[in-house]
Design a protein around this motif. Structure first.
Motif, PDB file in Angstrom:
ATOM      1  N   SER A 102      62.830   8.363  34.336  1.00 26.75           N
ATOM      2  CA  SER A 102      64.246   8.032  34.500  1.00 26.75           C
ATOM      3  C   SER A 102      64.764   7.370  33.232  1.00 26.75           C
ATOM      4  O   SER A 102      64.007   6.768  32.466  1.00 26.75           O
ATOM      5  CB  SER A 102      64.475   7.111  35.708  1.00 26.75           C
ATOM      6  N   ASN A 105      66.098  10.980  27.986  1.00 31.77           N
ATOM      7  CA  ASN A 105      66.112  12.410  27.760  1.00 31.77           C
ATOM      8  C   ASN A 105      64.702  12.899  27.431  1.00 31.77           C
ATOM      9  O   ASN A 105      63.793  12.108  27.173  1.00 31.77           O
ATOM     10  CB  ASN A 105      67.070  12.755  26.623  1.00 31.77           C
ATOM     11  N   LEU A 177      65.511  11.618  36.396  1.00 33.79           N
ATOM     12  CA  LEU A 177      66.726  11.038  36.980  1.00 33.79           C
ATOM     13  C   LEU A 177      67.413  10.160  35.944  1.00 33.79           C
ATOM     14  O   LEU A 177      66.762   9.544  35.093  1.00 33.79           O
ATOM     15  CB  LEU A 177      66.373  10.221  38.221  1.00 33.79           C
ATOM     16  N   ASP A 180      74.894   8.335  36.023  1.00 34.61           N
ATOM     17  CA  ASP A 180      75.957   9.132  35.413  1.00 34.61           C
ATOM     18  C   ASP A 180      76.688   8.401  34.291  1.00 34.61           C
ATOM     19  O   ASP A 180      77.427   9.025  33.519  1.00 34.61           O
ATOM     20  CB  ASP A 180      76.948   9.612  36.473  1.00 34.61           C
ATOM     21  N   ASP A 186      71.575  11.948  29.405  1.00 36.61           N
ATOM     22  CA  ASP A 186      72.656  12.824  29.852  1.00 36.61           C
ATOM     23  C   ASP A 186      72.043  14.065  30.495  1.00 36.61           C
ATOM     24  O   ASP A 186      70.850  14.350  30.298  1.00 36.61           O
ATOM     25  CB  ASP A 186      73.553  13.214  28.677  1.00 36.61           C
ATOM     26  N   PRO A 187      72.816  14.817  31.277  1.00 39.21           N
ATOM     27  CA  PRO A 187      72.249  15.971  31.976  1.00 39.21           C
ATOM     28  C   PRO A 187      71.553  16.971  31.057  1.00 39.21           C
ATOM     29  O   PRO A 187      70.451  17.447  31.368  1.00 39.21           O
ATOM     30  CB  PRO A 187      73.467  16.593  32.667  1.00 39.21           C
ATOM     31  N   ALA A 188      72.183  17.296  29.930  1.00 36.96           N
ATOM     32  CA  ALA A 188      71.562  18.265  29.019  1.00 36.96           C
ATOM     33  C   ALA A 188      70.226  17.745  28.495  1.00 36.96           C
ATOM     34  O   ALA A 188      69.239  18.485  28.413  1.00 36.96           O
ATOM     35  CB  ALA A 188      72.504  18.568  27.857  1.00 36.96           C
ATOM     36  N   LEU A 190      68.294  15.466  29.940  1.00 36.25           N
ATOM     37  CA  LEU A 190      67.321  15.398  31.033  1.00 36.25           C
ATOM     38  C   LEU A 190      66.687  16.755  31.289  1.00 36.25           C
ATOM     39  O   LEU A 190      65.486  16.860  31.568  1.00 36.25           O
ATOM     40  CB  LEU A 190      67.992  14.902  32.309  1.00 36.25           C
ATOM     41  N   HIS A 191      67.482  17.819  31.192  1.00 33.19           N
ATOM     42  CA  HIS A 191      66.940  19.163  31.431  1.00 33.19           C
ATOM     43  C   HIS A 191      65.939  19.573  30.356  1.00 33.19           C
ATOM     44  O   HIS A 191      65.157  20.504  30.579  1.00 33.19           O
ATOM     45  CB  HIS A 191      68.079  20.175  31.533  1.00 33.19           C
ATOM     46  N   VAL A 203      66.060  17.814  38.101  1.00 35.25           N
ATOM     47  CA  VAL A 203      66.875  16.752  37.503  1.00 35.25           C
ATOM     48  C   VAL A 203      67.891  16.266  38.522  1.00 35.25           C
ATOM     49  O   VAL A 203      68.481  17.067  39.249  1.00 35.25           O
ATOM     50  CB  VAL A 203      67.600  17.266  36.243  1.00 35.25           C
ATOM     51  N   GLU A 204      68.083  14.947  38.574  1.00 37.79           N
ATOM     52  CA  GLU A 204      69.080  14.371  39.481  1.00 37.79           C
ATOM     53  C   GLU A 204      69.893  13.308  38.741  1.00 37.79           C
ATOM     54  O   GLU A 204      69.335  12.506  37.988  1.00 37.79           O
ATOM     55  CB  GLU A 204      68.415  13.775  40.717  1.00 37.79           C
ATOM     56  N   ILE A 205      71.190  13.317  38.990  1.00 39.54           N
ATOM     57  CA  ILE A 205      72.103  12.321  38.440  1.00 39.54           C
ATOM     58  C   ILE A 205      72.665  11.510  39.602  1.00 39.54           C
ATOM     59  O   ILE A 205      73.122  12.071  40.596  1.00 39.54           O
ATOM     60  CB  ILE A 205      73.261  12.987  37.667  1.00 39.54           C
TER      61      ILE A 205
END
Length: 233
Positions: A102, A105, A177, A180, A186-188, A190-191, A203-205
């Motif tokens: 968590s 990135n 995780l 937000d 950030d989502p990108a 994390l992926h 992945v979870e936000i």
């Protein structure tokens, strides 16, 4: 037997932060907080100035305590430690059942924010306030916060200068995780953890900042994730 969940803290953090977890996830795992040098029960030990030295130290301690299937969890700097430990422990213990991370990135993503480790004291405390990394009451008491700053700077330096090594890809699941409004993930990014495994990476936000562990959404994620992973094991 329930698997062990070895937990790695954020920069400057200690094993004490994981104390409530034993109760929260008792049905799914045995929580094993990992203490880093320079804090808690290892207060009199200097923090290593090389990541490889720290990882080797922690791997030795985990190997001595491991008794079967295990998982690794780490937050922020701890996420990098958990990732490195997954590789370091593979020859002796095999890969973890899963890698949980968590607030960070993927390892292939450079640290995204202003480096903290070299900042003057006042600017460092200002940035810590923005990250919610230290209670405000503690930040306002120099006699309490100042003894912790060298350890925090040492951890932050390792995290901020980190570059992914030439590790082979893992084969264990990854669960990532972040909040937000986390300025360090950030989502990108994390992926990008999906690049580190041939298994699935979810992945979870959640609605949180950089320190999500106290949020109900984080606790729900942790319980649900451990339930699913240990049921499959």
């Amino acid at each position: 037997m329930r698997p062990q969940l070895f937990c790695l803290p954020h920069a400057g953090g200690s094993s004490a932060g994981f104390a409530p977890w034993s109760r929260r996830v008792a049905a799914h795992a045995r929580v094993r907080p990992v203490e880093l040098p320079g804090r808690g029960t290892r207060w009199d030990e200097p923090p290593p100035d090389r990541l490889a030295t720290l990882v080797a130290d922690l791997a030795t301690r985990i190997r001595a305590e491991a008794d079967g299937p295990y998982l690794l969890y780490g937050h922020s700097f701890g996420a990098l430690l958990a990732y490195e430990l997954a590789h370091a422990l593979r020859p002796s213990l095999g890969e973890p059942t899963a890698l949980l991370v968590s607030g960070r990135n993927g390892p292939g993503v450079a640290h995204p924010a202003i480096p903290l480790h070299g900042l003057p004291r006042d600017r460092l405390l200002e940035q810590l306030r923005k990250l919610d990394g230290v209670p405000v009451a503690l930040l306002e008491k120099p006699d309490l916060i100042d003894p912790f700053l060298p350890v925090l700077r040492a951890d932050a330096r390792l995290a901020e200068l980190y570059r992914r090594g030439r590790h082979p890809v893992l084969s264990c699941p990854v669960r990532a995780l972040a909040g937000d409004s986390d300025p360090l993930a950030d989502p990108a990014g994390l992926h990008r953890w999906s690049e580190e495994t041939t298994a699935d990476c979810l992945v979870e936000i959640i609605p949180a900042g950089h320190m999500p562990a106290g949020h109900p959404a984080f606790v729900a994620w942790l319980r649900r994730t451990l339930s699913e992973l240990t049921a499959e094991a």
